[in-house]
Scaffold this motif. Structure first.
Motif, PDB file in Angstrom:
ATOM      1  N   LYS A 217       0.832  -1.205   0.000  1.00 19.03           N
ATOM      2  CA  LYS A 217       0.000   0.000   0.000  1.00 19.03           C
ATOM      3  C   LYS A 217       0.867   1.256   0.000  1.00 19.03           C
ATOM      4  O   LYS A 217       0.583   2.216  -0.709  1.00 19.03           O
ATOM      5  CB  LYS A 217      -0.926   0.029   1.223  1.00 19.03           C
TER       6      LYS A 217
ATOM      7  N   CYS B 108      -6.574   8.258   2.004  1.00 17.29           N
ATOM      8  CA  CYS B 108      -7.973   8.684   2.176  1.00 17.29           C
ATOM      9  C   CYS B 108      -8.565   9.143   0.854  1.00 17.29           C
ATOM     10  O   CYS B 108      -9.695   8.788   0.517  1.00 17.29           O
ATOM     11  CB  CYS B 108      -8.069   9.801   3.212  1.00 17.29           C
TER      12      CYS B 108
ATOM     13  N   THR C  47      -7.640   8.321  -2.188  1.00 19.21           N
ATOM     14  CA  THR C  47      -7.786   7.160  -3.061  1.00 19.21           C
ATOM     15  C   THR C  47      -8.988   6.320  -2.655  1.00 19.21           C
ATOM     16  O   THR C  47      -9.751   5.863  -3.505  1.00 19.21           O
ATOM     17  CB  THR C  47      -6.508   6.302  -3.031  1.00 19.21           C
ATOM     18  N   LYS C  48      -9.170   6.127  -1.361  1.00 22.01           N
ATOM     19  CA  LYS C  48     -10.284   5.342  -0.864  1.00 22.01           C
ATOM     20  C   LYS C  48     -11.613   5.992  -1.215  1.00 22.01           C
ATOM     21  O   LYS C  48     -12.574   5.328  -1.624  1.00 22.01           O
ATOM     22  CB  LYS C  48     -10.162   5.130   0.644  1.00 22.01           C
ATOM     23  N   GLN C  49     -11.694   7.324  -1.067  1.00 26.02           N
ATOM     24  CA  GLN C  49     -12.913   8.052  -1.419  1.00 26.02           C
ATOM     25  C   GLN C  49     -13.204   7.929  -2.906  1.00 26.02           C
ATOM     26  O   GLN C  49     -14.352   7.756  -3.314  1.00 26.02           O
ATOM     27  CB  GLN C  49     -12.794   9.521  -1.039  1.00 26.02           C
TER      28      GLN C  49
ATOM     29  N   GLN D 295     -12.334   5.482  -4.880  1.00 29.33           N
ATOM     30  CA  GLN D 295     -12.737   4.101  -5.161  1.00 29.33           C
ATOM     31  C   GLN D 295     -14.171   3.832  -4.726  1.00 29.33           C
ATOM     32  O   GLN D 295     -14.845   2.999  -5.304  1.00 29.33           O
ATOM     33  CB  GLN D 295     -11.796   3.123  -4.463  1.00 29.33           C
ATOM     34  N   ASN D 296     -14.644   4.523  -3.691  1.00 28.59           N
ATOM     35  CA  ASN D 296     -15.991   4.283  -3.164  1.00 28.59           C
ATOM     36  C   ASN D 296     -17.077   4.994  -3.968  1.00 28.59           C
ATOM     37  O   ASN D 296     -18.255   4.816  -3.713  1.00 28.59           O
ATOM     38  CB  ASN D 296     -16.077   4.720  -1.696  1.00 28.59           C
TER      39      ASN D 296
END
Length: 97
Positions: free
Chosen positions: A29, A89, A91-93, A95-96
């Motif tokens: 990661k 954060c 990247t996660k947002q 992806q969601n």
């Protein structure tokens, strides 16, 4: 008498294996996002976390290698970790969505 049972040995090996896999996943990661760091930040993070398959280094060891103070290594490390955290954060947002 303190006998070691097979389950004692297996649990230790299993725990170590799980830790090693977890570390590898976390390292991957970090490597996915390490490009956002400048060269000095990369050097500090790689050294501190032992990502170059070397042992983890102390701030003092890194300071000695780079010819800077330990407190400056601490500031670089903190800044780099915040950049990585924000990138995770973001990247996660993304992806969601």
């Amino acid at each position: 008498m303190n006998e070691i049972t097979l389950i004692d040995v297996l649990c230790t090996v299993t725990d170590e294996a799980v830790d090693a896999v977890q570390l590898k996943l976390e390292s991957n990661k970090i490597y996915q996002h390490i490009h956002i760091l400048d060269d000095r930040e990369k050097e500090v993070i790689i050294g501190r976390l032992g990502l170059d398959q070397d042992k983890e280094k102390t701030q003092r060891e890194i300071a000695r290698e780079l010819g800077i103070s330990r407190s400056f290594v601490s500031r670089i490390e903190k800044c780099a970790l915040m950049k990585l955290f924000n990138e995770f954060c973001r990247t996660k947002q993304t992806q969601n969505r």
